[in-house]
Design a protein around this motif. Structure first.
Motif, PDB file in Angstrom:
ATOM      1  N   THR A   1     -93.550  -6.236 -10.154  1.00  0.00           N
ATOM      2  CA  THR A   1     -94.960  -6.631 -10.097  1.00  0.00           C
ATOM      3  C   THR A   1     -95.092  -7.962  -9.368  1.00  0.00           C
ATOM      4  N   PHE A   2     -96.290  -8.217  -8.872  1.00  0.00           N
ATOM      5  CA  PHE A   2     -96.608  -9.501  -8.248  1.00  0.00           C
ATOM      6  C   PHE A   2     -97.852 -10.067  -8.895  1.00  0.00           C
ATOM      7  N   ARG A   3     -98.134 -11.306  -8.583  1.00  0.00           N
ATOM      8  CA  ARG A   3     -99.317 -11.991  -9.108  1.00  0.00           C
ATOM      9  C   ARG A   3     -99.431 -11.838 -10.614  1.00  0.00           C
TER      10      ARG A   3
ATOM     11  N   SER B   1    -100.444  -8.426 -12.093  1.00  0.00           N
ATOM     12  CA  SER B   1    -101.686  -7.720 -11.758  1.00  0.00           C
ATOM     13  C   SER B   1    -101.475  -6.714 -10.625  1.00  0.00           C
ATOM     14  N   VAL B   2    -100.440  -6.926  -9.798  1.00  0.00           N
ATOM     15  CA  VAL B   2    -100.136  -5.942  -8.752  1.00  0.00           C
ATOM     16  C   VAL B   2     -98.819  -5.267  -9.109  1.00  0.00           C
ATOM     17  N   ARG B   3     -98.874  -3.966  -9.337  1.00  0.00           N
ATOM     18  CA  ARG B   3     -97.641  -3.220  -9.608  1.00  0.00           C
ATOM     19  C   ARG B   3     -97.166  -2.597  -8.307  1.00  0.00           C
ATOM     20  N   ALA B   4     -96.325  -3.321  -7.584  1.00  0.00           N
ATOM     21  CA  ALA B   4     -95.890  -2.854  -6.263  1.00  0.00           C
ATOM     22  C   ALA B   4     -94.965  -1.651  -6.389  1.00  0.00           C
ATOM     23  N   LEU B   5     -94.095  -1.663  -7.401  1.00  0.00           N
ATOM     24  CA  LEU B   5     -93.229  -0.512  -7.672  1.00  0.00           C
ATOM     25  C   LEU B   5     -93.361  -0.184  -9.155  1.00  0.00           C
TER      26      LEU B   5
ATOM     27  N   GLY C   1     -94.710   6.310   3.250  1.00  0.00           N
ATOM     28  CA  GLY C   1     -95.883   5.895   2.488  1.00  0.00           C
ATOM     29  C   GLY C   1     -96.792   5.023   3.321  1.00  0.00           C
ATOM     30  N   PRO C   2     -98.070   4.999   2.951  1.00  0.00           N
ATOM     31  CA  PRO C   2     -99.023   4.172   3.705  1.00  0.00           C
ATOM     32  C   PRO C   2     -98.825   2.692   3.403  1.00  0.00           C
ATOM     33  N   ASN C   3     -99.578   1.864   4.080  1.00  0.00           N
ATOM     34  CA  ASN C   3     -99.551   0.422   3.842  1.00  0.00           C
ATOM     35  C   ASN C   3     -99.789   0.105   2.381  1.00  0.00           C
ATOM     36  N   GLY C   4     -98.980  -0.782   1.823  1.00  0.00           N
ATOM     37  CA  GLY C   4     -99.217  -1.227   0.453  1.00  0.00           C
ATOM     38  C   GLY C   4     -98.669  -0.289  -0.602  1.00  0.00           C
ATOM     39  N   SER C   5     -97.908   0.739  -0.204  1.00  0.00           N
ATOM     40  CA  SER C   5     -97.410   1.688  -1.204  1.00  0.00           C
ATOM     41  C   SER C   5     -96.135   1.176  -1.878  1.00  0.00           C
ATOM     42  N   GLY C   6     -95.521   0.111  -1.329  1.00  0.00           N
ATOM     43  CA  GLY C   6     -94.352  -0.474  -1.990  1.00  0.00           C
ATOM     44  C   GLY C   6     -93.053  -0.330  -1.213  1.00  0.00           C
ATOM     45  N   LYS C   7     -93.128   0.122   0.039  1.00  0.00           N
ATOM     46  CA  LYS C   7     -91.913   0.358   0.830  1.00  0.00           C
ATOM     47  C   LYS C   7     -91.115  -0.933   1.024  1.00  0.00           C
ATOM     48  N   THR C   8     -91.805  -1.968   1.495  1.00  0.00           N
ATOM     49  CA  THR C   8     -91.102  -3.220   1.764  1.00  0.00           C
ATOM     50  C   THR C   8     -90.531  -3.817   0.486  1.00  0.00           C
ATOM     51  N   THR C   9     -91.285  -3.724  -0.589  1.00  0.00           N
ATOM     52  CA  THR C   9     -90.802  -4.250  -1.870  1.00  0.00           C
ATOM     53  C   THR C   9     -89.493  -3.561  -2.259  1.00  0.00           C
ATOM     54  N   MET C  10     -89.426  -2.256  -2.051  1.00  0.00           N
ATOM     55  CA  MET C  10     -88.207  -1.511  -2.367  1.00  0.00           C
ATOM     56  C   MET C  10     -87.036  -2.011  -1.510  1.00  0.00           C
TER      57      MET C  10
ATOM     58  N   ARG D   1     -97.657 -11.411   9.449  1.00  0.00           N
ATOM     59  CA  ARG D   1     -96.357 -11.984   9.149  1.00  0.00           C
ATOM     60  C   ARG D   1     -96.237 -12.123   7.650  1.00  0.00           C
ATOM     61  N   ARG D   2     -95.105 -11.686   7.166  1.00  0.00           N
ATOM     62  CA  ARG D   2     -94.899 -11.770   5.714  1.00  0.00           C
ATOM     63  C   ARG D   2     -94.628 -13.202   5.283  1.00  0.00           C
ATOM     64  N   ARG D   3     -95.177 -13.559   4.156  1.00  0.00           N
ATOM     65  CA  ARG D   3     -94.865 -14.851   3.577  1.00  0.00           C
ATOM     66  C   ARG D   3     -94.021 -14.660   2.335  1.00  0.00           C
TER      67      ARG D   3
HETATM   68  N1  LIG Z   1     -95.101 -11.401  -2.322  1.00  0.00           N
HETATM   69  C1  LIG Z   1     -96.136 -10.674  -2.768  1.00  0.00           C
HETATM   70  N2  LIG Z   1     -97.129 -11.247  -3.471  1.00  0.00           N
HETATM   71  C2  LIG Z   1     -98.163 -10.540  -3.906  1.00  0.00           C
HETATM   72  N3  LIG Z   1     -98.331  -9.227  -3.710  1.00  0.00           N
HETATM   73  C3  LIG Z   1     -97.386  -8.585  -3.006  1.00  0.00           C
HETATM   74  C4  LIG Z   1     -96.254  -9.271  -2.489  1.00  0.00           C
HETATM   75  N4  LIG Z   1     -95.476  -8.372  -1.834  1.00  0.00           N
HETATM   76  C5  LIG Z   1     -96.108  -7.199  -1.936  1.00  0.00           C
HETATM   77  N5  LIG Z   1     -97.251  -7.304  -2.635  1.00  0.00           N
HETATM   78  C6  LIG Z   1     -98.180  -6.211  -2.957  1.00  0.00           C
HETATM   79  O1  LIG Z   1     -97.425  -5.124  -3.430  1.00  0.00           O
HETATM   80  C7  LIG Z   1     -97.901  -3.913  -2.887  1.00  0.00           C
HETATM   81  C8  LIG Z   1     -96.812  -3.225  -2.102  1.00  0.00           C
HETATM   82  O2  LIG Z   1     -96.533  -3.993  -0.949  1.00  0.00           O
HETATM   83  P1  LIG Z   1     -95.402  -3.610   0.101  1.00  0.00           P
HETATM   84  O3  LIG Z   1     -94.143  -3.365  -0.615  1.00  0.00           O
HETATM   85  O4  LIG Z   1     -95.405  -4.664   1.137  1.00  0.00           O
HETATM   86  O5  LIG Z   1     -95.957  -2.248   0.684  1.00  0.00           O
HETATM   87  P2  LIG Z   1     -95.625  -1.519   2.069  1.00  0.00           P
HETATM   88  O6  LIG Z   1     -94.389  -2.120   2.621  1.00  0.00           O
HETATM   89  O7  LIG Z   1     -95.469  -0.083   1.710  1.00  0.00           O
HETATM   90  O8  LIG Z   1     -96.790  -1.738   2.957  1.00  0.00           O
HETATM   91  C9  LIG Z   1     -99.131  -4.270  -2.060  1.00  0.00           C
HETATM   92  O9  LIG Z   1    -100.263  -4.112  -2.877  1.00  0.00           O
HETATM   93  C10 LIG Z   1     -98.900  -5.708  -1.731  1.00  0.00           C
HETATM   94  O10 LIG Z   1    -100.129  -6.367  -1.555  1.00  0.00           O
END
Ligand SMILES: Nc1ncnc2c1ncn2[C@@H]1O[C@H](COP(=O)(O)OP(=O)(O)O)[C@@H](O)[C@H]1O
Ligand SMILES: [Mg+2]
Lengths: 330, 264
Positions: free
Chosen positions: A14-16, A19-23, A40-49, A328-330
């Motif tokens: 989760t993030f924030r 409040s955000v359940r990324a995975l 998966g589409p944008n925001g589905s959690g790919k990068t988080t994985m 750009r990712r932060r």
């Molecule tokens: N560092 C972070 N802080 C807050 N929210 C994040 C962060 N990284 C990802 N999220 C949120 O988690 C969800 C999944 O993000 P992400 O894994 O980047 O998806 P994808 O790569 O599939 O586009 C999104 O809702 C994104 O906004």
């Protein structure tokens, strides 16, 4: 080496402050030597994985092993056994291509001789030999991506993570990159690939998982999923509505689902697009029916989502690559 | 490597040193490639030298001797402190461009990104200090202390700036983007450098300000550097300045390192 290059159980992140359940409980298993596509589409959690598997961040719940090492407790061993090409080509703009690769080699703790050999080899392999001594700032988007991929390969890792490797690339660069990835797979590298494009997943991946809001909503080989999702749509336009209805009857046996007639347009779901198109034209011609338009449409990620979830892909699921450098990712 | 990421065995330390060198070299290459950033680092102190030497200087009286001899040691201290702000910008850019993300997935020593950055910024500061020293001599600066204490003064201010650069590293990692990163250092840096004895003797300030201006670390460093360069007695300022530098390093380095582990 274990048989599974990647194995995860119920990964939650989760993030924030939650409040955000990324995975939300992701379990996958990738056998060695395979290409696994996370679609998966944008925001589905790919990068988080990908970030969890490459030890950049830790999971909140669940467990993951990469090449047999735990991503939390044996993070350094994991890092020694993987290559990562992130969602945005992260190469150093102020250095040349050669300097970038040498830096990556040294930071991977290769010895000097190996660093030198690998850097030259990879620049050659990725068609960057001529640009080797140029500042990366002057590279095109496709060249940056190739350098980024080369940088991930400096230490010859047995497992490679590719996060949206072709997003933002023009069709030619995309084809080139696909070729490189296929070459790697042939030489035995295991690949975890994320993508928003069904076509890319279909072409590269042996096995696919579809991610939606941090959950896997479908999993299987690409042909299994295709069978579930229906394949190509053959769309024919006639000069009159009456012709369209006659045509639909004539072609009824070509389609795997009932033909869809709307006005003078007939949509047929077919398995082999070009063959079906040729057969359809032959029959219609024999019946003296005039076709004014013909199109073959591959199912998009949006079609997949519609079929699997009954809703469209969430906002931003691009049909076409988003041009430019992107966020750009932060 | 241990779970915490700090080197434990001697082999790990050897790798860690090599990683710091690799990172430092990369930053120095970038500096050489874009000399613009170097020029920027020089423009501002040159302006200050000219401004205070020829515009304001005539109106400022210092207790003993000429203003130029009071001014230049102060400007050198200010220059090295401002030079250390480069750490903020460099790290914020690496973070924004995703490079730090990439480094975190590598088997390199965790501390190397920060250490490499601060060390290369220190080397840049050495060059800037040499240039501005030359400039000082051009506008009439004539130090009267021994060469040894002159060199000692230079090392002291570089060390102090180095310690601060760990604080600037923290800011760079905490900033939302590289554009705001630099601005975030100003609220700390401006009072420290201007409400100090860098440009004017503290005795000229209103008494409420004197308490702060006299005792804050930058004034102590300026007093020490000036005393050493001019060969005049300056009480315990050198030791106090050294203590500030060591203290800053001991507090700020772990703070920045912790922040680095947390950026995600
Ligand atoms: N560092 C972070 N802080 C807050 N929210 C994040 C962060 N990284 C990802 N999220 C949120 O988690 C969800 C999944 O993000 P992400 O894994 O980047 O998806 P994808 O790569 O599939 O586009 C999104 O809702 C994104 O906004
Ligand atoms: Mg992503």
């Amino acid at each position: 080496m274990p048989d599974l290059a990647v194995e995860t159980h119920g990964i939650v992140r989760t993030f924030r402050d939650g409040s955000v359940r990324a995975l939300d409980g992701v379990s996958i298993a990738i056998p060695r030597g395979r290409v696994f596509g996370l679609l998966g589409p944008n925001g589905s959690g790919k990068t988080t994985m990908v970030r969890i598997l490459s030890t950049i961040i830790r999971p909140d719940e669940g467990s993951a092993t990469v090449n047999g090492f735990d991503v939390v407790r044996q993070a350094d061993a994991v890092r020694r056994s993987i290559g990562l090409a992130g969602q945005f080509a992260t190469v150093d703009d102020n250095l040349t291509g050669l300097e970038n690769l040498r830096m990556m080699g040294r930071l991977n703790h290769l010895d000097h001789a190996t660093v030198r050999v690998r850097a030259t080899q990879l620049l050659e392999q990725f068609g960057l030999a001529e640009a080797a001594r140029r500042n990366v700032k002057t590279y095109s988007g496709g060249m940056r991506r190739r350098l980024d991929l080369a940088a991930a390969l400096v230490a010859s890792p047995p497992l490679l993570f590719l996060d949206e490797p072709t997003t933002g690339l023009d069709p030619q660069s995309r084809q080139d990159l696909w070729g490189f990835i296929e070459g790697l797979v042939e030489s035995g590298t295991t690949v975890l690939l994320t993508t928003q494009y069904l076509e890319e997943a279909d072409r590269l991946a042996d096995e696919l998982a579809v991610l939606d809001h941090g959950r896997i909503i479908a999993q299987g080989t690409s042909s299994e999923l295709k069978a579930r999702l229906g394949a190509t749509v053959l769309s024919l336009t006639f000069s009159t509505t009456a012709d369209a209805e006659r045509g639909a009857l004539l072609l009824a046996d070509l389609t795997t689902k009932p033909a869809f007639v709307e006005g003078d347009v007939v949509d047929l779901t077919v398995t082999a697009g070009p063959a079906a198109a040729a057969e359809a034209l032959r029959r219609l011609d024999a019946a003296d029916l005039v076709v004014t338009g013909l199109a073959l449409r591959e199912p998009s990620l949006d079609d997949v989502f519609l079929t699997l979830t009954g809703h469209h892909a969430p906002d931003g699921a691009a049909e076409e690559p988003i041009a430019g450098s992107g966020r750009r990712r932060r | 490597m241990s779970v915490s990421g700090a080197p434990t065995t001697s082999a790990e330390w050897r790798w860690a040193v090599r990683d710091v060198w690799t990172m430092g070299r990369r930053n120095i290459l970038a500096l050489v490639r874009i000399p613009v950033s170097f020029v920027f680092a020089l423009v501002q102190p040159v302006m200050f030298v000219l401004l205070f030497r020829y515009v304001f200087g005539g109106a400022i009286r210092v207790p003993n001797g000429q203003y130029v001899n009071f001014l230049i040691p102060g400007i050198l201290v200010q220059t090295t402190i401002f030079g250390a702000i480069g750490t903020t910008i460099g790290l914020a850019e690496d973070l924004q461009r995703g490079l730090i993300e990439r480094f975190r997935a590598l088997p390199m020593a965790r501390m190397a990104v920060l250490a490499g950055r601060t060390v290369s910024d220190l080397l840049r500061n050495v060059v800037v200090l040499l240039v501005i020293t030359g400039m000082g001599f051009l506008v009439g600066f004539r130090p009267t202390g021994s060469l040894i204490s002159y060199v000692g003064a230079s090392v002291l201010m570089l060390f102090f700036a180095y310690a601060l650069s760990w604080g600037f590293a923290y800011v760079g990692l905490a900033a939302p983007n590289s554009e705001t990163a630099q601005a975030m250092t100003f609220p700390v840096i401006f009072p420290l450098t201007f409400a100090s004895s860098i440009f004017v003797p503290v005795a000229f300030m209103p008494s409420w300000l004197q308490v702060f201006a006299r005792n804050q670390p930058v004034s102590q460093v300026a007093e020490a550097v000036r005393g050493l360069m001019l060969g005049v007695p300056h009480g315990h300022a050198t030791w106090i300045a050294l203590a500030w530098a060591v203290g800053a390093l001991v507090v700020l380095a772990p703070l920045a390192t912790r922040r680095y582990r947390r950026v995600a």
